[in-house]
Design a protein around this motif. Sequence first.
Motif, short mmCIF file in Angstrom:
data_model
loop_
_atom_site.label_atom_id
_atom_site.label_comp_id
_atom_site.label_asym_id
_atom_site.label_seq_id
_atom_site.Cartn_x
_atom_site.Cartn_y
_atom_site.Cartn_z
N THR A 136 0.86 -1.18 0.00
CA THR A 136 0.00 0.00 0.00
C THR A 136 0.90 1.24 0.00
OG1 THR A 136 -1.63 -1.21 1.30
CG2 THR A 136 -1.79 1.20 1.34
N PRO A 137 0.60 2.24 -0.76
CA PRO A 137 -0.52 2.44 -1.69
C PRO A 137 -0.12 2.28 -3.16
CG PRO A 137 0.33 4.56 -0.92
CD PRO A 137 1.30 3.50 -0.48
N ALA A 138 0.81 1.37 -3.45
CA ALA A 138 1.29 1.24 -4.83
C ALA A 138 0.68 0.05 -5.58
CB ALA A 138 2.83 1.10 -4.84
N SER A 139 0.03 -0.87 -4.86
CA SER A 139 -0.39 -2.13 -5.47
C SER A 139 -1.32 -1.96 -6.68
CB SER A 139 -1.10 -3.01 -4.44
OG SER A 139 -0.30 -3.19 -3.31
N ASP A 140 -2.11 -0.90 -6.65
CA ASP A 140 -3.08 -0.73 -7.75
C ASP A 140 -2.40 -0.62 -9.12
OD1 ASP A 140 -5.41 -0.98 -6.40
OD2 ASP A 140 -5.71 1.17 -6.07
N ILE A 141 -1.18 -0.13 -9.14
CA ILE A 141 -0.49 -0.02 -10.43
C ILE A 141 -0.29 -1.42 -11.00
CG2 ILE A 141 1.55 0.91 -11.61
CD1 ILE A 141 2.00 2.68 -9.13
N LEU A 142 0.10 -2.35 -10.13
CA LEU A 142 0.26 -3.75 -10.57
C LEU A 142 -1.09 -4.33 -11.03
CD1 LEU A 142 1.80 -6.46 -10.79
CD2 LEU A 142 1.44 -6.78 -8.34
N HIS A 143 -2.14 -4.05 -10.26
CA HIS A 143 -3.46 -4.57 -10.63
C HIS A 143 -3.88 -4.07 -12.01
CE1 HIS A 143 -4.27 -4.50 -5.99
NE2 HIS A 143 -3.37 -5.40 -6.35
N VAL A 144 -3.68 -2.79 -12.23
CA VAL A 144 -4.11 -2.22 -13.51
C VAL A 144 -3.28 -2.80 -14.66
CG1 VAL A 144 -4.32 -0.10 -14.86
CG2 VAL A 144 -4.97 -0.09 -12.45
N LEU A 145 -1.96 -2.82 -14.47
CA LEU A 145 -1.10 -3.29 -15.57
C LEU A 145 -1.31 -4.76 -15.87
CD1 LEU A 145 2.24 -1.39 -14.80
CD2 LEU A 145 0.69 -1.03 -16.74
N ALA A 146 -1.66 -5.55 -14.85
CA ALA A 146 -1.89 -6.98 -15.08
C ALA A 146 -3.05 -7.21 -16.05
CB ALA A 146 -2.14 -7.70 -13.75
N GLY A 147 -3.89 -6.19 -16.20
CA GLY A 147 -5.02 -6.31 -17.13
C GLY A 147 -4.68 -5.83 -18.54
N TYR A 148 -3.44 -5.45 -18.77
CA TYR A 148 -3.05 -4.90 -20.08
C TYR A 148 -2.11 -5.84 -20.84
CZ TYR A 148 -4.98 -0.42 -18.47
OH TYR A 148 -5.81 0.56 -18.01
N LYS A 149 -2.30 -7.14 -20.68
CA LYS A 149 -1.40 -8.09 -21.35
C LYS A 149 -1.51 -7.99 -22.87
CE LYS A 149 -0.23 -11.39 -17.83
NZ LYS A 149 -1.26 -11.30 -16.78
N HIS A 150 -2.65 -7.53 -23.36
CA HIS A 150 -2.78 -7.39 -24.81
C HIS A 150 -1.92 -6.26 -25.37
CE1 HIS A 150 -5.70 -4.72 -23.04
NE2 HIS A 150 -6.07 -4.21 -24.18
#
Lengths: 334, 637
Positions: free
Chosen positions: B278-292
């Motif tokens: 916290t509070p950086a984890s959201d960056i990982l969450h968002v990027l994990a959805g951009y594999k395309h």
Amino acid sequence: MSAPLTLKDFKSDQEVRWCPGCGDYAILSAMQKALADLGVSRENTVFVSGIGCSSRFPYYMNTYGFHSIHGRAPAVATGVKCANPELDVWVITGDGDGLSIGLGQLVHAIRRNLDFKIILFNNRIYGLTKGQYSPTSETGKVTKSTPDGSLDQPLNPLTVALASGATFVARCVDADVKHMQEVIARAAAHRGTAFVEVYQDCNVYNHHAFEYATDKKQRPDHLLYLEHGKPMVFGAGSDRGIRLDGLRPVVEKLDNGNQDGLLKHDESVHDPTLAMFLARMKHPEFPEPVGVLRAVSAPTYERRLMAQVQAAVEKRGNGDLDDLFNSGDVWDAK
Amino acid sequence: MKNPDTLEEAPAIDDSRIRLVDRVAIRFAGDSGDGMQLAGTQFTNTSAIFGNDVSTLPDFPAEIRAPAGTLAGVSGFQIQISSDDIFTPGDRIDALIAMNPAALKANLADLAGGGILIVNSDEFTPANLKRAGYAENPLESDLLADYRVHQIPITTHTVEAVKEAGLGSKESARCRNFYALGLVFWLYDRPLETTQNWIRRKFGKREDIARANELALHAGYNFGETAEMFALRYRVEPAKLPPGRYRNLTGNQALAIGLVAATRLAKKTLFYGSYPITPASDILHVLAGYKHFDVRTFQAEDEIAAVCSTIGAAYAGAIGVTASSGPGIALKQEAIGLAVMTELPIIVIDVQRGGPSTGLPTKTEQADLWQAIVGRNGECPVAVIAPMSPADCFEAAIEAVRIATRFMLPVMILSDGYIANSAEPWRVVKAADLAPIEIRHATNGGDFKPYQRDDHGSRPWAIPGTPGLEHRVGGLEKAAITGNVSYDPDNHQRMINQRADKIDRIAHEVPPQAVFGDTTGDLLIVTWGGTYGAARTATQRLQAQGASVSHAHLRWMNPFPANLGEVLGSFKHVLVCELNMGQLQTLIRGRYALDAEGLHKVKGRPFMVSEIVDAAERVLKAPSKSTGTHKSNGGVA
């Protein structure tokens, strides 16, 4: 296609600076010979190391090389493989680098089954810091930092690797260069994390730590050369073997060379029990196994990562920046 | 205005009850499990789409579910909406929605006198009052006499309203945040469509839950309309934002999108190695959805492996990015030094939080500036950029990648918890309008020299797989040009100088320091990072009063812009406002030998505008100092 590469082609222009007589020389030479024999390309080969005597290794290989920081070579190698899965990556570490400060990185790299090869030089001592006991030193080891004897139990590199789910586990000794080349070639051929422990002599701070396993006369009695599908036989005249008594291995004197009832080695069995009890066989009660303890097939981390990328592209199309920018709730200001 | 077709029509609105206001600040507050962040986010999105400028401040506890009803478990979401430009979520709030006694107790002090207070009276039970530490029920005392109090049994109303959806009593009661939201939507004359669409998207597979939430939303709205409890409603007209398309972004979202954009502009692969914090984890969450986008995310076993994998990826030719917060950055520092020594381009994001040690994980602070600039062993400079707002994170990410790859070094992005979680409208750009990032990999074989520098002072980026460029790098000091290991004393000095020189060159690549207001005067307010909004608003307020005050907001923290000394030296007073105990102030004093003053605050919360105004007025009233001294020293580096 240019002429095939030789051992010499894998030597860098840097002067090798290990102590004269160090076991590292033999490993370096075996690696250079093995890679030449395998016909790998230098530009696709990367050696990554941590800190310690062993970790100077990349400087002496005429390939790509990365001498990183203490204990973290597996993490650096993970990034290399994720960025470019096509590269042949070798991790060079030692008993201090890999099993002390870097144990966390080692275990996690192995459990992910990244497709790189880890060579752990085990000399059971800290060499570069001038002779403190290491995580593989025997209990009671008297060193500069433990004048009254060390108190810790040693770690066994092979059981650590097996407990981490290693798909390839092997051991060799620096004094048997030809066997070492074979093991290196087997590791190179494995798809997934290959873990190789090398018994390596530090002739300055821990000379003869593995004399029982490296001395030519003693070696046959103290090492069990594993061969897939073959009964486990050892001894100068192949006069002894390993039999299973309940759940325990026992040494058996062979009756006129009769190998019936001996345990047969199976490196490919998925259950790690056999490999685990081989790894736990310790001198002087048992001969210590060398060769490939375990070699099983499993998908690698980076292949599965690339498959996820591929699946995402197939499902959503190759990402478009303008689509990305305009996703979510948008509105227009006039 | 009509309600959506599935529900009965609401009565027509009597416009005479609506008062136009320029801006309002609202805070939703309740227990961690009350869904206050969701209600706040929905209000934000609806207002943004309506055309208001918005600025938000989520404030939540570090515990996932602190004991229900206690002060420790209070979660709040503040939002300011405006018909013109705003830069902060507001100092004082005009309306507070308190879902239980603890939320009331924790937030009442921020409610402006005469403000609207909506409480869920169902929750004001003796047990909850005790948990919140109230000896007597504040609803029955004169504690709230200064406010316009509206006691509404929100839970009871909600359960009644959602009956037909057929949920259990517990699930029914959980819809109360939508009831509260509906009521606030009515109070501020907002349309329901955005939230209604969101509910359908989110709960589409659970028709009963979607239905219940919709019913609760409309029940709250209709209650406001019919109860005649509120004398007035308020409307904030759309802001005059520059024309274009907008969307709301939090700082963490903007960083993620900016990194993807930068990677595409560089025609590279993005490797993101990170360990949750916290509070950086959201960056990982968002990027994990951009594999395309060929984004390769790696959740490492620890912070050290995260940064080391990033370095490995950069070595192999990817754009390597890692992120963390203060404690994790401390763990990464040795490896960042390795990237400095090997001169590899990596991006390190520090979403700062309250420290030291574990500190205040969910609260904001700016106390990692020194850690970013000097927190490594040896002479080990990295470039540091600090985005000034959530939307600015997009641009900062692109700049960081551009500088890291041009100068072959780590760039640290100093965000903070406030920027990371707050949202503001981001003007959508066109990909074609973004300048490409030129990457030149070494290709020449033969006489390859890994540390031969180019006209930026950078060494070549030679990636494994390229024939003829086989070379070795590492953490031992490198000989100039050849890159071989060297212990030569003169070479060490030379390499230290060359690594520092690259940082100095960046100062001429980044825009000169701009000043808001006159370029000379009595006082220059200096800020960096997430304090931009409060300082800009304070400066506007002071200027409107006729004070000779200007504002300089720094984005590049290392190096400073080339003209900063000149800018600072042109004012009688310099006041550095930062959420630490004087880190930038000390750097400025040391670098420019001028007597910069400081406003320091470490309370886990952003500055209020009034705090900066008060400090500026104090400085302006102080006996005037010799301006000559400042001027003559201003350019000294």
